[in-house]
Design a protein around this motif. Structure first.
Motif, PDB file in Angstrom:
ATOM      1  N   ASP A  84       1.672   6.981  -6.581  1.00 13.91           N
ATOM      2  CA  ASP A  84       0.646   7.993  -6.831  1.00 13.91           C
ATOM      3  C   ASP A  84       1.153   9.399  -6.511  1.00 13.91           C
ATOM      4  O   ASP A  84       0.720  10.376  -7.131  1.00 13.91           O
ATOM      5  N   ILE A 102       0.660   6.494   6.405  1.00 12.05           N
ATOM      6  CA  ILE A 102       0.221   6.123   5.042  1.00 12.05           C
ATOM      7  C   ILE A 102      -0.972   5.168   5.057  1.00 12.05           C
ATOM      8  O   ILE A 102      -1.645   5.004   4.037  1.00 12.05           O
ATOM      9  N   LYS A 140       0.841  -1.200   0.000  1.00 16.05           N
ATOM     10  CA  LYS A 140       0.000   0.000   0.000  1.00 16.05           C
ATOM     11  C   LYS A 140       0.875   1.250   0.000  1.00 16.05           C
ATOM     12  O   LYS A 140       0.583   2.226  -0.701  1.00 16.05           O
ATOM     13  N   ASP A 176       2.162   1.838  -3.454  1.00 18.42           N
ATOM     14  CA  ASP A 176       1.130   2.493  -4.270  1.00 18.42           C
ATOM     15  C   ASP A 176       1.048   3.980  -3.954  1.00 18.42           C
ATOM     16  O   ASP A 176       0.907   4.812  -4.861  1.00 18.42           O
ATOM     17  N   ARG A 177       1.154   4.319  -2.663  1.00 20.87           N
ATOM     18  CA  ARG A 177       1.104   5.725  -2.256  1.00 20.87           C
ATOM     19  C   ARG A 177       2.282   6.499  -2.849  1.00 20.87           C
ATOM     20  O   ARG A 177       2.127   7.626  -3.315  1.00 20.87           O
ATOM     21  N   PRO A 208      -3.234   9.551   1.878  1.00 27.05           N
ATOM     22  CA  PRO A 208      -2.326   9.534   0.717  1.00 27.05           C
ATOM     23  C   PRO A 208      -1.094  10.389   1.011  1.00 27.05           C
ATOM     24  O   PRO A 208      -1.164  11.339   1.806  1.00 27.05           O
ATOM     25  N   LEU A 209       0.010  10.067   0.356  1.00 27.83           N
ATOM     26  CA  LEU A 209       1.236  10.830   0.589  1.00 27.83           C
ATOM     27  C   LEU A 209       1.090  12.294   0.184  1.00 27.83           C
ATOM     28  O   LEU A 209       1.689  13.179   0.797  1.00 27.83           O
TER      29      LEU A 209
END
Length: 362
Positions: free
Chosen positions: A51, A286, A44, A47-48, A290-291
């Motif tokens: 993105d 996180i 995860k 993915d952050r 989202p970052l």
């Protein structure tokens, strides 16, 4: 460095655990934390990071190779389109790991702190051979990014603040095709007295930074020498680096600027921290955000804005004529003095304003 997002690289301290007991490290001998991200949560995070628009997913520790799922996460990062890098001392890197490193095109940084005798006094017996063995195995692959050298004293008689140790590691880097050597000041992770005791004196720092400036000229990029100490920028100007050259070097190459509140790393449990060495301040996880939102929280937060404001720095750093290019390390100031905005006590330089004040009072 350039990329799609606000940061070119987002480092993740995948574990604080380490099975070694290096003299200068707060994580020495630390066990695995129960709060470490699971494999699913690590994916995860990947993915952050993707993105968020970063180019590189950096993996640090502790000792990253203590994570059994390390290459599962690395493969996933490559699958989503991220490049990966890792820092290790090499003692857990076997031939299977080498194959995975090469297959996944991981950039590798290797920790090594001098000649064998000195390095092993700092890091433990056999660590020098492990580091050199890994460098040899990566030689020719184009994946040996850099050797990382941390200044340290062990007791009263052993130090790697020496020309012989500097040259030895530079020569190893050149022999095995590393792009550069990064010389690190000892940035404390806490106010732990054992760790702080290993930090060189201000006089040692002053000598080391001037010597590294000389060696940078001598080695002329084979390998490049980078220095992770804020006041190395002062040394460069004092030693006569032309302003135009300085500006390009300072803005595009120099790693030693204080990154507190200007950068973001992820701790082993998913918390964001304001530089890779400061656990005292955390500002989002996180697993919940989202970052991009976490980064916005950092950049728009009043506390971090004040920490970035060099006009708020106290003591001799606050009146120093080199403040705008240096300003000291906020994390070192915090753990040495208890005040984030105090002077960095590792710097030996006496600012012009204080010298003039002293002369006027005599």
């Amino acid at each position: 460095m350039s990329g799609k997002g606000p940061l070119y690289i987002v480092p993740w301290r995948c574990t604080f655990a380490c099975d070694l007991k290096c003299a200068h490290c707060t994580s020495a001998g630390a066990p695995k934390a129960a709060s470490e991200l699971s494999t699913a949560d690590a994916k995860k995070l990947v993915d952050r990071v993707h993105d968020f628009g970063a180019t590189f997913f950096g993996i640090t520790g502790g000792e990253p190779f203590l994570r059994k799922d390390l290459f599962t996460i690395v493969r996933y990062a490559r699958k989503v389109g991220l490049k990966t890098s890792i820092i290790t001392d090499g003692h857990l890197v076997d031939d299977k790991a080498i194959k995975n490193i090469v297959k996944n095109e991981m950039r590798v940084s290797i920790s090594i702190d001098g000649t064998e005798k000195v390095n092993d006094r700092i890091r433990g017996k056999g660590t020098y051979q492990s580091a050199v063995s890994l460098a040899k195995k990566l030689s020719g692959t184009g994946l040996l990014d850099c050797l990382v050298y941390t200044f340290a004293n062990v007791g009263k008689k052993v130090t790697n603040v020496s020309e012989a140790d500097f040259r030895h590691v530079n020569d190893l880097a050149a022999a095995h095709g590393a792009r550069w050597v990064v010389y690190h000041g000892l940035v404390p992770y806490s106010s732990d007295k054992k760790c702080l005791k290993a930090d060189p004196s201000p006089a040692q720092y002053e000598w080391a930074l001037n010597k590294l400036y000389d060696l940078g000229i001598e080695y002329n990029g084979k390998p490049y020498i980078n220095v992770y100490v804020p006041f190395y920028a002062r040394i460069a100007l004092q030693r006569g680096m032309p302003q135009q050259t300085f500006d390009a070097w300072y803005n595009n190459f120099f790693l030693g600027k204080c990154w507190f509140g200007r950068f973001m790393s992820i701790a082993e449990n998913g918390d964001a921290i304001p530089c890779s060495y400061n656990d005292a301040y955390r500002f989002g996880n996180i697993k919940q955000k989202p970052l991009g939102k976490i980064w916005d929280d950092l950049t728009n937060n009043d506390f971090f804005a004040k920490a970035r404001d060099k006009s708020r720095i106290k003591g001799k750093c606050g009146v120093c004529e080199f403040k705008e290019v240096c300003g000291g390390c906020r994390t070192a100031a915090l753990y040495y003095t208890g005040d984030l905005m105090e002077s960095d006590p590792r710097c030996a330089y006496v600012p012009k304003a204080l010298r003039e004040q002293t002369q006027a009072s005599q």
